[in-house]
Design a protein around this motif. Sequence first.
Motif, PDB file in Angstrom:
ATOM      1  N   PRO B 406       0.810  -1.228   0.000  1.00  0.00           N
ATOM      2  CA  PRO B 406       0.000   0.000   0.000  1.00  0.00           C
ATOM      3  C   PRO B 406       0.842   1.276   0.000  1.00  0.00           C
ATOM      4  CG  PRO B 406      -0.917  -1.592   1.520  1.00  0.00           C
ATOM      5  CD  PRO B 406       0.377  -2.175   1.028  1.00  0.00           C
ATOM      6  N   ARG B 410       0.952   4.045  -3.056  1.00  0.00           N
ATOM      7  CA  ARG B 410       0.514   5.437  -2.881  1.00  0.00           C
ATOM      8  C   ARG B 410       1.593   6.426  -3.345  1.00  0.00           C
ATOM      9  NH1 ARG B 410      -2.204   3.260   1.903  1.00  0.00           N
ATOM     10  NH2 ARG B 410      -0.516   3.867   3.284  1.00  0.00           N
ATOM     11  N   LYS B 414       1.271   8.956  -6.589  1.00  0.00           N
ATOM     12  CA  LYS B 414       1.434  10.401  -6.406  1.00  0.00           C
ATOM     13  C   LYS B 414       2.538  10.941  -7.323  1.00  0.00           C
ATOM     14  CE  LYS B 414       1.440  13.607  -2.532  1.00  0.00           C
ATOM     15  NZ  LYS B 414       1.593  13.766  -1.095  1.00  0.00           N
ATOM     16  N   PRO B 445      -5.202  13.980 -11.783  1.00  0.00           N
ATOM     17  CA  PRO B 445      -5.730  14.901 -10.775  1.00  0.00           C
ATOM     18  C   PRO B 445      -4.732  15.157  -9.644  1.00  0.00           C
ATOM     19  CG  PRO B 445      -6.790  12.756 -10.615  1.00  0.00           C
ATOM     20  CD  PRO B 445      -5.909  12.699 -11.823  1.00  0.00           C
ATOM     21  N   GLN B 447      -5.276  15.181  -6.468  1.00  0.00           N
ATOM     22  CA  GLN B 447      -5.385  14.251  -5.343  1.00  0.00           C
ATOM     23  C   GLN B 447      -6.111  12.974  -5.740  1.00  0.00           C
ATOM     24  OE1 GLN B 447      -7.522  16.223  -2.205  1.00  0.00           O
ATOM     25  NE2 GLN B 447      -9.440  16.362  -3.348  1.00  0.00           N
ATOM     26  N   SER B 448      -5.717  11.884  -5.086  1.00  0.00           N
ATOM     27  CA  SER B 448      -6.373  10.598  -5.335  1.00  0.00           C
ATOM     28  C   SER B 448      -7.702  10.575  -4.572  1.00  0.00           C
ATOM     29  CB  SER B 448      -5.481   9.459  -4.841  1.00  0.00           C
ATOM     30  OG  SER B 448      -5.354   9.543  -3.434  1.00  0.00           O
ATOM     31  N   PHE B 449      -8.494   9.542  -4.857  1.00  0.00           N
ATOM     32  CA  PHE B 449      -9.738   9.386  -4.100  1.00  0.00           C
ATOM     33  C   PHE B 449      -9.428   9.247  -2.614  1.00  0.00           C
ATOM     34  CE2 PHE B 449     -12.669   6.531  -1.894  1.00  0.00           C
ATOM     35  CZ  PHE B 449     -13.825   7.284  -1.957  1.00  0.00           C
ATOM     36  N   ARG B 450      -8.404   8.475  -2.299  1.00  0.00           N
ATOM     37  CA  ARG B 450      -8.056   8.228  -0.899  1.00  0.00           C
ATOM     38  C   ARG B 450      -7.730   9.535  -0.173  1.00  0.00           C
ATOM     39  NH1 ARG B 450      -3.621   7.258   2.301  1.00  0.00           N
ATOM     40  NH2 ARG B 450      -3.793   5.557   3.828  1.00  0.00           N
ATOM     41  N   TRP B 452      -8.748  12.527  -0.969  1.00  0.00           N
ATOM     42  CA  TRP B 452     -10.022  13.244  -0.815  1.00  0.00           C
ATOM     43  C   TRP B 452     -10.800  12.697   0.374  1.00  0.00           C
ATOM     44  CZ3 TRP B 452     -14.996  11.422  -0.672  1.00  0.00           C
ATOM     45  CH2 TRP B 452     -16.014  12.385  -0.695  1.00  0.00           C
ATOM     46  N   TYR B 453     -10.825  11.358   0.456  1.00  0.00           N
ATOM     47  CA  TYR B 453     -11.573  10.693   1.523  1.00  0.00           C
ATOM     48  C   TYR B 453     -11.038  11.096   2.899  1.00  0.00           C
ATOM     49  CZ  TYR B 453     -13.655   6.814   4.175  1.00  0.00           C
ATOM     50  OH  TYR B 453     -14.339   6.062   5.081  1.00  0.00           O
ATOM     51  N   LEU B 454      -9.716  11.100   3.020  1.00  0.00           N
ATOM     52  CA  LEU B 454      -9.110  11.454   4.308  1.00  0.00           C
ATOM     53  C   LEU B 454      -9.426  12.899   4.686  1.00  0.00           C
ATOM     54  CD1 LEU B 454      -5.637   9.673   4.012  1.00  0.00           C
ATOM     55  CD2 LEU B 454      -7.530   9.076   5.543  1.00  0.00           C
ATOM     56  N   LYS B 457     -13.854  12.884   4.763  1.00  0.00           N
ATOM     57  CA  LYS B 457     -14.727  11.911   5.429  1.00  0.00           C
ATOM     58  C   LYS B 457     -14.202  11.440   6.776  1.00  0.00           C
ATOM     59  CE  LYS B 457     -18.186  11.470   2.654  1.00  0.00           C
ATOM     60  NZ  LYS B 457     -19.600  11.448   3.102  1.00  0.00           N
ATOM     61  N   LYS B 458     -12.937  11.636   7.003  1.00  0.00           N
ATOM     62  CA  LYS B 458     -12.389  11.082   8.238  1.00  0.00           C
ATOM     63  C   LYS B 458     -12.574  12.032   9.418  1.00  0.00           C
ATOM     64  CE  LYS B 458     -11.118   6.891   7.932  1.00  0.00           C
ATOM     65  NZ  LYS B 458     -11.357   5.868   8.926  1.00  0.00           N
TER      66      LYS B 458
END
Lengths: 243, 458
Positions: B406, B410, B414, B445, B447-450, B452-454, B457-458
């Motif tokens: 992982p 990442r 990036k 893009p 930023q990645s989806f991850r 964005w999620y952090l 959403k976190k």
Amino acid sequence: MKVGLFIPCYIDQFYPQVGIATLQLLEKLNCEVVFPLNQTCCGQPMANSGFTGKTGGCNKNFVNNFSNVDYIVAPSGSCVLHIKEHLHTENEVAAKYIRRNIYELTEFMTDILNVEKLPSYFPHKVGLHISCHGQRGLHLSSMSELVTPSFSKPEKLLRLVKDLQIVLPQRSDECCGFGGTFCVVEESVSVKMGKDRINEHEANQVEYITATDVSCLMHLQGILRRKKSRVQVRHVAEILNAI
Amino acid sequence: MQNSIKDHAALSEIFNEDEKRVNWHDETLWFVRQKRDKAVQDVTEWEQLREYGSQIKNHTLSSLDDYLIEFEKRATANGMAIHWAADAKEHNEIIAEIIRKNHIKQVVKSKSMLTEECNLNSYLASLGIQVIDTDLGEYIVQLRKEHPSHIVLPAIHLKKEDVSDTFHQYLNTEKGNNNPQYLAEAARQQLRRKFISSELAITGVNFAVAETGGFVVCTNEGNADMGVHAARIHVACMGIEKIIPKAAHLGIFLRLLARSATGQPITVYSSHFHKPRPGQQMHVVIVDNGRTRQLGRPDFRNSLKCIRCAACFNTCPVYRKSGGHSYHNAVAGPLGAILNPNINMRGNADLPFASTLCGSCSNVCPVKIDIHEQLWKWRQVLTDEGYVTFGKKWGMKALSLVVSSPSIYRISGKMGRWIMRHFPSLLANKTVNPWYKQRDMPDAPGQSFRTWYLKNKK
């Protein structure tokens, strides 16, 4: 109902908006969605190239990320099919659990959530591209080769979207030519297949082409942009989530 | 064969240089696929028929030796001579021996993909024996010194203008007369003379029936019958997988075959041969040529169920857009891609990759061969056996390393996107990046989806 959101690697990196739409859509439908943070790839690029032996790390990682949810849902028929058919690890109980509980998004919305209405609005003419692995692998829709009753899970959902006009190309379920590494190894045939799909959609004067797989759309988008076409691509999740 | 140096991708690239012609080829074969669809949609029990066909063939393959021996016994009792050939060489030698013994200089041959697979024509030519292919499509490609590009429609890669030029060159027809009737008549006149003057006729076999010791040959032109009836010797060539247990099973296979092949309810001629006429010799050459090896591969054995309808060719978008000769074998298309690696792994290691694995081939198959799954499995076998390029091997090793971790995944993602945004010309390069030759790169893009999620959403 705890849903583990699986965002395939190339969507995570290049199409985050599809991941966002999928997450928002599932939350709108009252799912408790978790996004396991150490997910990477399903392993399909290696396996389809003949290197199943090199997918061990991916498989192990996938099981580590997705063992503690009720369902695993992804906006990609192809990656889901790969997991369903080929996920194996030392922990076969966990792998089997995942193989049985992983769903492509429209399949999950239709078969598990029984979605009958959506608040979505997308006032455009949209061409539906049927992605092969979702269709012939996961049976998201009936297939033109078989003598069976006709149905389509993605189309049924799209018909719930207000002011959306769906148009199917004349060859309703012909492959777009992406095919994973095929798209570069067999570049000339791959592009020709994509061009021919696009010609049919353009003849229908669509504004967008949609599909259940971003990989098909990425390939078609590459060709559309090169020819400076006005037609754009949108993943099904983006349209179903549009208001 | 003629294209042994270049692989499918390279040959397809050449085929795609003339896009109009590719369009024509694609549409012509799609028309055949549509005819097939129309014909099968009229049969409400179609899926049941496919299941019967598949089960009968599976059963037969599991007792192949018994059924072949039963066929030999009955056919011999009927007055036929049965010959067993382990490989292409023996097949060719057996036929040459029959020809030599009977002092024959010229033979007619109706369509038989087995004789193509065995390269019979060139072998006999090397012995000074002239073989005339009497199927119109095969006759055309034979004149042009080409190979068939399709197992049912051998000259489907040619337009009527090409046929006109060929006939003008070899048969002295009017230059530029592209009228199909005129051209067919010219071929008919030539072939008629060959039928009459040939004392030996070779045919293929569509179905050999163990129970009766007879066999069935299907054609649309009647050329097999014409050849056989005018000759004093009939030599029929069959692969060991052509056997079916009972005559009643023909009621399933004949319905499946013609509809799948051309959308016809039945072939124009389905000729049943049971015993020689008085004074006639009838020989059957039963050939293995790698088939028992395929039978011994659990993942690939059911490819031997094939009844050679070519529905998988017509439906395959890769076949339609790359042409039969790009598969550099007697049997092209998705079927050829699962059969040919069995015969020669190194020479055909490209073929299982000439597919997007869309699965349409398996769906049209009248005997339910899991063609696209076998393509996938062949890829694994070929890679395990080492038939893989250096670049691909290391590329896949690197990819595997990246996506197995992982954190490396990442960081690589990036960095990759950063490079794409800041140095787009590194990838936007047609010589190093095949994707970019005819397609733009996707956006990279920030930023990645991850990420964005952090943040959200976190």
